[in-house]
Design a protein around this motif. Sequence first.
Motif, PDB file in Angstrom:
ATOM      1  N   ASP A 198       0.838  -1.210   0.000  1.00  0.00           N
ATOM      2  CA  ASP A 198       0.000   0.000   0.000  1.00  0.00           C
ATOM      3  C   ASP A 198       0.869   1.254   0.000  1.00  0.00           C
ATOM      4  O   ASP A 198       0.444   2.310  -0.482  1.00  0.00           O
ATOM      5  CB  ASP A 198      -0.910   0.021   1.235  1.00  0.00           C
ATOM      6  N   HIS A 199       2.058   1.127   0.567  1.00  0.00           N
ATOM      7  CA  HIS A 199       2.956   2.287   0.685  1.00  0.00           C
ATOM      8  C   HIS A 199       4.031   2.306  -0.402  1.00  0.00           C
ATOM      9  O   HIS A 199       4.426   3.386  -0.866  1.00  0.00           O
ATOM     10  CB  HIS A 199       3.619   2.280   2.065  1.00  0.00           C
ATOM     11  N   PHE A 200       4.522   1.146  -0.788  1.00  0.00           N
ATOM     12  CA  PHE A 200       5.579   1.040  -1.801  1.00  0.00           C
ATOM     13  C   PHE A 200       5.213  -0.109  -2.738  1.00  0.00           C
ATOM     14  O   PHE A 200       5.054  -1.244  -2.287  1.00  0.00           O
ATOM     15  CB  PHE A 200       6.937   0.785  -1.146  1.00  0.00           C
ATOM     16  N   ASP A 201       5.102   0.191  -4.028  1.00  0.00           N
ATOM     17  CA  ASP A 201       4.605  -0.839  -4.943  1.00  0.00           C
ATOM     18  C   ASP A 201       5.664  -1.842  -5.383  1.00  0.00           C
ATOM     19  O   ASP A 201       5.364  -2.790  -6.110  1.00  0.00           O
ATOM     20  CB  ASP A 201       3.924  -0.207  -6.158  1.00  0.00           C
ATOM     21  N   SER A 202       6.907  -1.646  -4.948  1.00  0.00           N
ATOM     22  CA  SER A 202       7.966  -2.577  -5.327  1.00  0.00           C
ATOM     23  C   SER A 202       9.166  -2.395  -4.411  1.00  0.00           C
ATOM     24  O   SER A 202       9.287  -1.379  -3.698  1.00  0.00           O
ATOM     25  CB  SER A 202       8.405  -2.347  -6.779  1.00  0.00           C
ATOM     26  N   LYS A 203      10.064  -3.364  -4.439  1.00  0.00           N
ATOM     27  CA  LYS A 203      11.308  -3.240  -3.688  1.00  0.00           C
ATOM     28  C   LYS A 203      12.114  -2.052  -4.200  1.00  0.00           C
ATOM     29  O   LYS A 203      12.736  -1.319  -3.411  1.00  0.00           O
ATOM     30  CB  LYS A 203      12.118  -4.533  -3.780  1.00  0.00           C
ATOM     31  N   LEU A 204      12.109  -1.836  -5.500  1.00  0.00           N
ATOM     32  CA  LEU A 204      12.853  -0.710  -6.073  1.00  0.00           C
ATOM     33  C   LEU A 204      12.312   0.617  -5.563  1.00  0.00           C
ATOM     34  O   LEU A 204      13.086   1.527  -5.241  1.00  0.00           O
ATOM     35  CB  LEU A 204      12.773  -0.762  -7.599  1.00  0.00           C
ATOM     36  N   ALA A 205      10.988   0.749  -5.496  1.00  0.00           N
ATOM     37  CA  ALA A 205      10.393   1.998  -5.011  1.00  0.00           C
ATOM     38  C   ALA A 205      10.793   2.264  -3.565  1.00  0.00           C
ATOM     39  O   ALA A 205      11.112   3.403  -3.191  1.00  0.00           O
ATOM     40  CB  ALA A 205       8.878   1.938  -5.141  1.00  0.00           C
ATOM     41  N   LEU A 206      10.801   1.221  -2.753  1.00  0.00           N
ATOM     42  CA  LEU A 206      11.198   1.363  -1.351  1.00  0.00           C
ATOM     43  C   LEU A 206      12.670   1.731  -1.245  1.00  0.00           C
ATOM     44  O   LEU A 206      13.048   2.638  -0.487  1.00  0.00           O
ATOM     45  CB  LEU A 206      10.916   0.053  -0.616  1.00  0.00           C
ATOM     46  N   PHE A 207      13.514   1.065  -2.019  1.00  0.00           N
ATOM     47  CA  PHE A 207      14.953   1.340  -2.021  1.00  0.00           C
ATOM     48  C   PHE A 207      15.234   2.775  -2.464  1.00  0.00           C
ATOM     49  O   PHE A 207      16.017   3.496  -1.834  1.00  0.00           O
ATOM     50  CB  PHE A 207      15.646   0.349  -2.948  1.00  0.00           C
ATOM     51  N   SER A 208      14.571   3.208  -3.530  1.00  0.00           N
ATOM     52  CA  SER A 208      14.787   4.560  -4.059  1.00  0.00           C
ATOM     53  C   SER A 208      14.347   5.612  -3.054  1.00  0.00           C
ATOM     54  O   SER A 208      15.012   6.650  -2.880  1.00  0.00           O
ATOM     55  CB  SER A 208      14.028   4.740  -5.374  1.00  0.00           C
ATOM     56  N   ASP A 209      13.226   5.369  -2.389  1.00  0.00           N
ATOM     57  CA  ASP A 209      12.739   6.305  -1.375  1.00  0.00           C
ATOM     58  C   ASP A 209      13.734   6.409  -0.225  1.00  0.00           C
ATOM     59  O   ASP A 209      14.043   7.515   0.265  1.00  0.00           O
ATOM     60  CB  ASP A 209      11.378   5.840  -0.858  1.00  0.00           C
ATOM     61  N   LEU A 210      14.268   5.271   0.208  1.00  0.00           N
ATOM     62  CA  LEU A 210      15.253   5.272   1.288  1.00  0.00           C
ATOM     63  C   LEU A 210      16.517   6.025   0.894  1.00  0.00           C
ATOM     64  O   LEU A 210      17.068   6.796   1.689  1.00  0.00           O
ATOM     65  CB  LEU A 210      15.611   3.835   1.655  1.00  0.00           C
ATOM     66  N   LEU A 211      16.993   5.785  -0.314  1.00  0.00           N
ATOM     67  CA  LEU A 211      18.195   6.478  -0.772  1.00  0.00           C
ATOM     68  C   LEU A 211      18.005   7.989  -0.699  1.00  0.00           C
ATOM     69  O   LEU A 211      18.867   8.719  -0.194  1.00  0.00           O
ATOM     70  CB  LEU A 211      18.519   6.085  -2.219  1.00  0.00           C
ATOM     71  N   ALA A 212      16.875   8.470  -1.217  1.00  0.00           N
ATOM     72  CA  ALA A 212      16.622   9.911  -1.233  1.00  0.00           C
ATOM     73  C   ALA A 212      16.524  10.466   0.186  1.00  0.00           C
ATOM     74  O   ALA A 212      17.067  11.539   0.488  1.00  0.00           O
ATOM     75  CB  ALA A 212      15.341  10.203  -2.013  1.00  0.00           C
ATOM     76  N   THR A 213      15.843   9.741   1.065  1.00  0.00           N
ATOM     77  CA  THR A 213      15.658  10.205   2.436  1.00  0.00           C
ATOM     78  C   THR A 213      16.982  10.308   3.178  1.00  0.00           C
ATOM     79  O   THR A 213      17.279  11.334   3.821  1.00  0.00           O
ATOM     80  CB  THR A 213      14.714   9.253   3.195  1.00  0.00           C
ATOM     81  N   GLU A 214      17.790   9.260   3.094  1.00  0.00           N
ATOM     82  CA  GLU A 214      19.048   9.260   3.840  1.00  0.00           C
ATOM     83  C   GLU A 214      20.089  10.178   3.200  1.00  0.00           C
ATOM     84  O   GLU A 214      20.921  10.753   3.893  1.00  0.00           O
ATOM     85  CB  GLU A 214      19.586   7.831   3.961  1.00  0.00           C
ATOM     86  N   GLU A 215      20.028  10.318   1.880  1.00  0.00           N
ATOM     87  CA  GLU A 215      20.923  11.263   1.213  1.00  0.00           C
ATOM     88  C   GLU A 215      20.612  12.682   1.680  1.00  0.00           C
ATOM     89  O   GLU A 215      21.530  13.471   1.959  1.00  0.00           O
ATOM     90  CB  GLU A 215      20.733  11.146  -0.293  1.00  0.00           C
ATOM     91  N   ASP A 216      19.328  13.014   1.791  1.00  0.00           N
ATOM     92  CA  ASP A 216      18.944  14.340   2.274  1.00  0.00           C
ATOM     93  C   ASP A 216      19.421  14.548   3.708  1.00  0.00           C
ATOM     94  O   ASP A 216      19.837  15.663   4.080  1.00  0.00           O
ATOM     95  CB  ASP A 216      17.420  14.504   2.210  1.00  0.00           C
ATOM     96  N   ALA A 217      19.358  13.496   4.516  1.00  0.00           N
ATOM     97  CA  ALA A 217      19.820  13.615   5.904  1.00  0.00           C
ATOM     98  C   ALA A 217      21.322  13.900   5.956  1.00  0.00           C
ATOM     99  O   ALA A 217      21.778  14.765   6.726  1.00  0.00           O
ATOM    100  CB  ALA A 217      19.493  12.339   6.667  1.00  0.00           C
ATOM    101  N   LEU A 218      22.099  13.194   5.146  1.00  0.00           N
ATOM    102  CA  LEU A 218      23.542  13.441   5.107  1.00  0.00           C
ATOM    103  C   LEU A 218      23.845  14.841   4.591  1.00  0.00           C
ATOM    104  O   LEU A 218      24.684  15.557   5.160  1.00  0.00           O
ATOM    105  CB  LEU A 218      24.232  12.393   4.226  1.00  0.00           C
ATOM    106  N   LEU A 219      23.167  15.245   3.532  1.00  0.00           N
ATOM    107  CA  LEU A 219      23.414  16.572   2.976  1.00  0.00           C
ATOM    108  C   LEU A 219      23.051  17.677   3.963  1.00  0.00           C
ATOM    109  O   LEU A 219      23.678  18.737   3.970  1.00  0.00           O
ATOM    110  CB  LEU A 219      22.633  16.752   1.673  1.00  0.00           C
ATOM    111  N   ALA A 220      22.059  17.421   4.811  1.00  0.00           N
ATOM    112  CA  ALA A 220      21.706  18.403   5.839  1.00  0.00           C
ATOM    113  C   ALA A 220      22.867  18.586   6.817  1.00  0.00           C
ATOM    114  O   ALA A 220      23.178  19.713   7.228  1.00  0.00           O
ATOM    115  CB  ALA A 220      20.443  17.972   6.577  1.00  0.00           C
TER     116      ALA A 220
END
Length: 205
Positions: free
Chosen positions: A53-75
């Motif tokens: 319901d939240h992520f339609d695939s493993k790739l979508a979940l992985f991509s979302d995580l990458l963006a989230t943690e990358e933003d945290a590091l860049l902050a």
Amino acid sequence: MATDAPKSRLPGARRRALIIEAALAEFAAVGYEAASLGRIATAAGVARTVLYDHFDSKLALFSDLLATEEDALLAYLSAALESEGSTEQRWRATFDAFFRFAAEHRLAWQLLYPDRPPLDPEASDAYRLSRARHSRVLADLLAADARRAGLDPVTVEARAVFAMHRDALVAAARWWQAHPEVSREEIVAAAMAALWTGFGGMQPR
């Protein structure tokens, strides 16, 4: 007489947060290819259908995580690079922020800098695009310092300098994780000795 009261349903935002937390641990531990959505759902305490319901695939979940943690590091890095002080002081603060992120967010750091990047073509593209965005944002943040050192930030020379610094910091963080007896102050001092020496020598007197 006892009754079976229905279990309260977690809000959607909370379920999503639990999925992301479980996915971060899974991807960091075993990598993209070996990661299991079933294990992630179980660790998050949700049905696999709820995960979808939240992520339609493993790739979508992985991509979302990458963006989230990358933003945290860049902050972390942005706050240091945009701080007051000399170029040397800002770079020392930036190196410290990078190592602090590696220490305080070990799973996120492992996701962003895995020992073996994904081999799956789509996941590899997502990882490559994440790294490219990361490098582009860092280059923008470093642009003013680069110009003061006589480097045009868009040139091959400048991009190579930024890449060498990034890769050297990643290698240093891996070494530091294998040597926990070393303090963060010591690893920052070592990074400054190795990396600032060359860049600082280009600064106008």
